[in-house]
Design a protein around this motif. Structure first.
Motif, mmCIF file in Angstrom:
data_model
loop_
_atom_site.group_PDB
_atom_site.id
_atom_site.type_symbol
_atom_site.label_atom_id
_atom_site.label_comp_id
_atom_site.label_asym_id
_atom_site.label_seq_id
_atom_site.Cartn_x
_atom_site.Cartn_y
_atom_site.Cartn_z
ATOM 1 N N GLU A 67 0.827 -1.208 0.000
ATOM 2 C CA GLU A 67 0.000 0.000 0.000
ATOM 3 C C GLU A 67 0.861 1.257 0.000
ATOM 4 O O GLU A 67 0.559 2.227 -0.714
ATOM 5 C CB GLU A 67 -0.923 -0.009 1.222
ATOM 6 C CG GLU A 67 -2.042 -1.021 1.157
ATOM 7 C CD GLU A 67 -3.064 -0.671 0.106
ATOM 8 O OE1 GLU A 67 -3.163 0.519 -0.260
ATOM 9 O OE2 GLU A 67 -3.772 -1.574 -0.370
ATOM 10 N N GLU B 191 0.893 3.921 -2.928
ATOM 11 C CA GLU B 191 0.593 5.325 -2.653
ATOM 12 C C GLU B 191 1.748 6.220 -3.100
ATOM 13 O O GLU B 191 1.524 7.338 -3.601
ATOM 14 C CB GLU B 191 0.326 5.502 -1.162
ATOM 15 C CG GLU B 191 -0.107 6.904 -0.770
ATOM 16 C CD GLU B 191 -1.389 7.337 -1.434
ATOM 17 O OE1 GLU B 191 -1.540 8.566 -1.662
ATOM 18 O OE2 GLU B 191 -2.237 6.465 -1.727
ATOM 19 N N ARG C 297 1.386 6.640 -6.780
ATOM 20 C CA ARG C 297 0.299 7.579 -7.088
ATOM 21 C C ARG C 297 0.727 9.018 -6.827
ATOM 22 O O ARG C 297 0.410 9.917 -7.608
ATOM 23 C CB ARG C 297 -0.925 7.232 -6.233
ATOM 24 C CG ARG C 297 -1.606 5.921 -6.615
ATOM 25 C CD ARG C 297 -2.679 5.573 -5.611
ATOM 26 N NE ARG C 297 -3.339 4.328 -5.944
ATOM 27 C CZ ARG C 297 -4.187 3.686 -5.140
ATOM 28 N NH1 ARG C 297 -4.452 4.184 -3.935
ATOM 29 N NH2 ARG C 297 -4.733 2.551 -5.534
ATOM 30 N N GLU C 298 1.463 9.230 -5.716
ATOM 31 C CA GLU C 298 1.932 10.574 -5.400
ATOM 32 C C GLU C 298 2.945 11.046 -6.442
ATOM 33 O O GLU C 298 2.946 12.223 -6.828
ATOM 34 C CB GLU C 298 2.566 10.569 -4.012
ATOM 35 C CG GLU C 298 3.046 11.930 -3.536
ATOM 36 C CD GLU C 298 1.921 12.930 -3.382
ATOM 37 O OE1 GLU C 298 2.194 14.149 -3.479
ATOM 38 O OE2 GLU C 298 0.767 12.495 -3.171
#
Length: 355
Positions: free
Chosen positions: A282, A286, A289-290
């Motif tokens: 995760e 993340e 994605r950032e």
């Protein structure tokens, strides 16, 4: 077809019995070997269940968002599973594998002569004839082979060498007769360990089944909806275990107990392992994605700067001249009594008399 399915399990249990010389210990090691063989599938199931549990918050948000549109909720939920690469069915399918082992194992315990020993029906008829000559009387019902096997053990000297492949099977384990069915122990019950222990096997199996289910629900991190389903399973599965182990030979109850113990340990170990792994996944997801968001923001700022630079290089358009405020000719054009005099070519002395 049934014999073909049970053959590998019977061969394993037979080898374990010959290795340990203990029927109960062979059942325990049999459960351990089966658990190790199924471990890769169980790991896949556990990971899938925990991944679904990690999506519980997003699932609850979708439930609130589409509370009045169940069809849209199912579509968005399927989309969420697809984006997160989660198959909700895979966790349930793999979890049923241990239950499938009960069917061939029951056949092996239920028919120790033709399945556990792998002898033919002719060999069984021969053994039955020898046993009847020694005073054995078939009780009838479904447990004839178990009773005959126990009689052979008690009179092993008379049966040894009569049939090739015959095994002296001792069903006793920790002072209990694993060939006995717990319901039959109530008839002529005596306050002795041999009776009490066999009766306690189904009770212990049901209790461990309940405990194992609670551990599974806790480590999976399930939603409220899933927890309600799990609560129902926590009630039904122990009851099924209780009924199953009371109506089967005690050897099956022992396998159920050992399997529940191994299952609980497996759930705890895999729960800790996949909790760290899923958390790391995760965080990595993340971070990606950032990084994508930052790249898009940087691209937007770059485009804005380029656009500003292009605007600065363009030649400036000439500013339009301000419009002259022209006054109306009715008053501004008045000359004396002549309101539109200034609209003509004005000559002050045009109409004076010339001398």
């Amino acid at each position: 077809m049934g014999n073909i399915i049970t053959m590998p399990f019977a061969a394993l249990l037979r080898w374990l019995y010959e290795f340990t010389a203990s029927y109960g210990l062979s059942i325990i090691l049999f459960a351990l070997v089966i658990k190790l063989v199924l471990l890769p599938f169980q790991m896949k199931s556990k990971r899938s269940m925990m991944r679904m549990g990690s999506l519980s918050k997003k699932q609850q948000e979708l439930q609130k968002q589409y509370a009045n549109n169940q069809k849209k909720y199912q579509e968005e939920l399927a989309k969420l599973y697809q984006e997160e690469n989660v198959n909700p069915a895979s966790g349930c399918l793999w979890s049923f594998l241990p239950l499938l082992i009960l069917m061939p194992l029951y056949s092996i315990v239920y028919r120790p002569i033709t399945h556990f020993m792998g002898l033919s029906q002719e060999a069984m008829d021969t053994l039955t004839g020898v046993a009847e000559g020694l005073g054995y009387t078939a009780a009838g019902g479904g447990y004839d082979q178990i009773f005959l096997t126990d009689f052979i053990h008690q009179h092993w000297a008379d049966f040894q060498g009569t049939v090739e492949g015959l095994i002296d099977v001792d069903f006793s384990f920790l002072g209990l007769d694993l060939s006995r069915v717990p319901t039959s122990m109530f008839s002529g019950f005596q306050f002795e360990w041999s009776y009490i222990g066999v009766i306690l096997i189904p009770v212990i199996a049901a209790g461990l089944q309940y405990f194992s289910s609670k551990i599974m629900a806790r480590t999976n991190g399930q939603t409220a909806e899933q927890n309600s389903q799990m609560r129902m399973m926590n009630i039904t599965m122990p009851l099924i275990s209780l009924w199953f182990c009371f109506s089967m030979p005690a050897a099956m109850g022992l396998y159920w107990i050992v399997n529940s113990v191994f299952m609980t340990l497996q759930e705890v170990i895999l729960g800790k392992f996949y909790t760290k792994r899923i958390q790391a996944e995760e965080e990595e997801r993340e971070a990606k994605r950032e990084a994508v968001r930052q790249a898009r923001m940087e691209e937007a700022r770059k485009r804005a700067a380029e656009q500003k630079e292009l605007e600065a290089k363009k030649p400036k358009k000439p500013q339009p001249k301000p419009k002259e405020n022209r006054v109306s000719t009715n008053e501004a054009g008045r000359v004396g009594d002549r309101p539109y005099a200034r609209g003509r070519s004005y000559q002050a002395d045009r109409y004076d008399k010339k001398e």
